[in-house]
Design an enzyme around this catalytic site. Structure first.
Site, PDB file in Angstrom:
ATOM      1  N   GLY A  11      29.796  54.038  22.285  1.00 33.64           N
ATOM      2  CA  GLY A  11      30.161  54.813  23.655  1.00 33.64           C
ATOM      3  C   GLY A  11      31.448  54.375  24.303  1.00 33.64           C
ATOM      4  O   GLY A  11      31.885  53.066  24.279  1.00 33.64           O
ATOM      5  N   ARG A  72      29.674  57.915  16.936  1.00 34.07           N
ATOM      6  CA  ARG A  72      28.590  56.576  16.577  1.00 34.07           C
ATOM      7  C   ARG A  72      28.571  57.309  14.940  1.00 34.07           C
ATOM      8  O   ARG A  72      27.963  58.259  14.605  1.00 34.07           O
ATOM      9  CB  ARG A  72      27.179  56.659  17.090  1.00 34.07           C
ATOM     10  CG  ARG A  72      27.509  56.363  18.782  1.00 34.07           C
ATOM     11  CD  ARG A  72      26.224  55.861  19.161  1.00 34.07           C
ATOM     12  NE  ARG A  72      26.055  55.856  20.645  1.00 34.07           N
ATOM     13  CZ  ARG A  72      26.398  54.570  21.449  1.00 34.07           C
ATOM     14  NH1 ARG A  72      27.058  53.740  20.683  1.00 34.07           N
ATOM     15  NH2 ARG A  72      26.507  54.655  22.543  1.00 34.07           N
ATOM     16  N   ASP A 103      29.703  45.565  19.748  1.00 35.13           N
ATOM     17  CA  ASP A 103      29.368  44.664  18.292  1.00 35.13           C
ATOM     18  C   ASP A 103      28.977  45.609  17.218  1.00 35.13           C
ATOM     19  O   ASP A 103      29.109  45.158  16.067  1.00 35.13           O
ATOM     20  CB  ASP A 103      28.271  43.564  18.610  1.00 35.13           C
ATOM     21  CG  ASP A 103      27.114  44.261  18.836  1.00 35.13           C
ATOM     22  OD1 ASP A 103      26.720  45.428  19.198  1.00 35.13           O
ATOM     23  OD2 ASP A 103      26.023  43.219  19.141  1.00 35.13           O
ATOM     24  N   ASP A 128      28.005  47.607  28.712  1.00 31.36           N
ATOM     25  CA  ASP A 128      27.009  46.752  28.653  1.00 31.36           C
ATOM     26  C   ASP A 128      27.203  45.366  28.918  1.00 31.36           C
ATOM     27  O   ASP A 128      26.075  44.460  29.370  1.00 31.36           O
ATOM     28  CB  ASP A 128      26.324  46.891  27.408  1.00 31.36           C
ATOM     29  CG  ASP A 128      25.752  48.251  26.934  1.00 31.36           C
ATOM     30  OD1 ASP A 128      25.754  49.152  28.030  1.00 31.36           O
ATOM     31  OD2 ASP A 128      25.494  48.742  25.945  1.00 31.36           O
ATOM     32  N   ARG A 172      21.322  49.305  27.182  1.00 28.68           N
ATOM     33  CA  ARG A 172      20.935  49.411  25.742  1.00 28.68           C
ATOM     34  C   ARG A 172      19.680  47.961  25.833  1.00 28.68           C
ATOM     35  O   ARG A 172      18.796  48.014  26.657  1.00 28.68           O
ATOM     36  CB  ARG A 172      21.670  49.054  24.840  1.00 28.68           C
ATOM     37  CG  ARG A 172      21.045  49.303  23.325  1.00 28.68           C
ATOM     38  CD  ARG A 172      22.152  49.245  22.357  1.00 28.68           C
ATOM     39  NE  ARG A 172      23.272  50.280  22.418  1.00 28.68           N
ATOM     40  CZ  ARG A 172      23.339  51.555  21.947  1.00 28.68           C
ATOM     41  NH1 ARG A 172      22.202  51.988  21.302  1.00 28.68           N
ATOM     42  NH2 ARG A 172      24.388  52.338  22.052  1.00 28.68           N
TER      43      ARG A 172
HETATM   44  O1  F6P Z   1      26.425  50.921  24.677  1.00 24.71           O
HETATM   45  C1  F6P Z   1      26.867  51.756  25.910  1.00 24.71           C
HETATM   46  C2  F6P Z   1      25.632  52.598  26.033  1.00 24.71           C
HETATM   47  O2  F6P Z   1      25.912  53.348  27.230  1.00 24.71           O
HETATM   48  C3  F6P Z   1      24.203  52.057  26.454  1.00 24.71           C
HETATM   49  O3  F6P Z   1      24.142  51.196  27.580  1.00 24.71           O
HETATM   50  C4  F6P Z   1      23.266  53.004  26.104  1.00 24.71           C
HETATM   51  O4  F6P Z   1      21.976  52.569  25.738  1.00 24.71           O
HETATM   52  C5  F6P Z   1      23.994  53.819  25.084  1.00 24.71           C
HETATM   53  O5  F6P Z   1      25.182  53.287  25.319  1.00 24.71           O
HETATM   54  C6  F6P Z   1      23.800  55.284  25.274  1.00 24.71           C
HETATM   55  O6  F6P Z   1      24.457  55.939  24.023  1.00 24.71           O
HETATM   56  P1  F6P Z   1      24.381  57.640  24.070  1.00 24.71           P
HETATM   57  O7  F6P Z   1      25.805  58.019  24.918  1.00 24.71           O
HETATM   58  O8  F6P Z   1      24.805  57.557  22.562  1.00 24.71           O
HETATM   59  O9  F6P Z   1      23.260  58.029  24.494  1.00 24.71           O
END
Ligand code: F6P
Length: 321
Positions: A11, A72, A103, A128, A172
């Protein structure tokens, strides 16, 4: 070492650009060539690599998101994906890698080092604030302030209508961001994954607040504790609080102009990451503790996840009285 690579992964977080800027300029001053890798590990596999100089990072310190873009990448979890990535590194003569992310991204960097001997340095970038070994991650402070701004605005309308709001914030599996939003936003309650949800206690405390003259109430819900919609439904089924409203702040928290704190943190950690590679370090992350910037093993990130201080739950409850 002559050539290094830099990428952002997972993210995006406000301040990632300030990190890239710091790393590119520190590398330039030390005579290194920097290659920016687009779209994280996916770009490394696909060969999306471009040289970056000091002018390529002009005017980005105040920009949210990441100019290198991010992804990702499932393929990088497999050894075949990492083998392809190594080919890209070899093609450009890249001898060390800076990975800005959370992480999950560090695990990839750790595997790359273990399997192929590529020196990798992680820089903690996630809203986070759950990465072990560092007090703060880049982007958390901005996200906290963005969410807080939303909570303050919702309080205006909650007060005007004598209403109960459930506000869902990101994080998360961590309740760190939500807990700090709750304390800073004066929330009546905070639901976090670190504690099992006790809806009867929540309802009792909302009733108590109303009896003591509170006209509005805000319950901050960490996404890891279940959705705000679900919390509102359960409270409405079990009590007379049937007319609540739900707000999911969502990805608004991830964008925006980084705060001064995040820019300074990013600048210091980006600078330290390049110096770590120059000093022959590998498989480490840059970390912030007190006023110091430190290097810690990458594995610290997932082995000792950062949690909010245990007193915070009690503080939030006491101050909501
Ligand atoms: O890790 C950062 C974060 O914004 C989390 O707080 C959240 O759960 C996740 O990424 C959301 O991911 P995505 O943007 O892939 O929906």
């Amino acid at each position: 070492m002559k050539n290094i690579g830099i990428l952002t992964s997972g993210g995006d977080a406000p301040g990632m650009n300030a990190t890239i800027r710091a790393a590119v300029r520190t590398a330039h001053v030390n005579g290194l060539t920097v290659y920016g890798i687009e779209r994280g590990y996916q770009g490394l596999i696909d060969g999306q690599v471009k040289p970056m100089g000091p002018r390529d990072v002009s005017g980005v310190i105040n920009k949210g998101g990441t100019i290198l873009r991010t992804a990702r990448c499932e393929a990088f979890r497999e050894s075949e994906g990492r083998r392809q990535a190594v080919q890209t590194l070899a093609h450009h003569g890249i001898e060390g890698l800076i990975v800005i992310g959370g992480d999950g991204s560090y695990r990839g960097a750790h595997d790359l080092h273990t399997e192929h001997g590529i020196p990798c340095i992680g820089v903690p970038g996630t809203i986070d604030n759950d990465i072990g070994g560092t007090e703060y991650t880049i982007g958390y402070d901005t996200a906290l302030n963005t969410a807080l701004d939303a909570i303050d605005k919702i309080r205006d309308t909650a007060d005007s209508h004598d209403r109960l709001f459930f506000i869902e914030v990101m994080g998360r599996n961590s309740g760190y961001l939500a807990m700090m939003c709750g304390v800073a936003g004066g929330a009546e309650a905070v639901l976090v994954p670190e504690y099992p949800p006790d809806y009867d206690a929540l309802i009792a405390s909302l009733r108590n607040g109303a009896a003591l003259g509170k006209r509005s109430a805000i319950v901050v819900v960490a996404e890891g504790a279940g959705t705000a919609m679900e919390a509102a439904r359960i409270v409405s089924e079990r009590s007379a609080f049937t007319d609540s409203r739900v707000v999911v702040i969502g990805h608004l928290q991830r964008g925006g102009v980084p705060t001064a704190f995040d820019r300074i943190l990013a600048s210091r950690l980006g600078y330290a990451a390049v110096n770590a590679l120059l000093e022959g370090e590998a498989d480490k992350m840059t970390a912030w503790e007190g006023k110091e910037v430190l290097l810690r093993p990458l594995s610290t990130a997932w082995e000792h996840k950062t949690r909010f201080h245990e007193s915070m739950g009690c503080l939030a409850q006491t101050l909501a009285s």
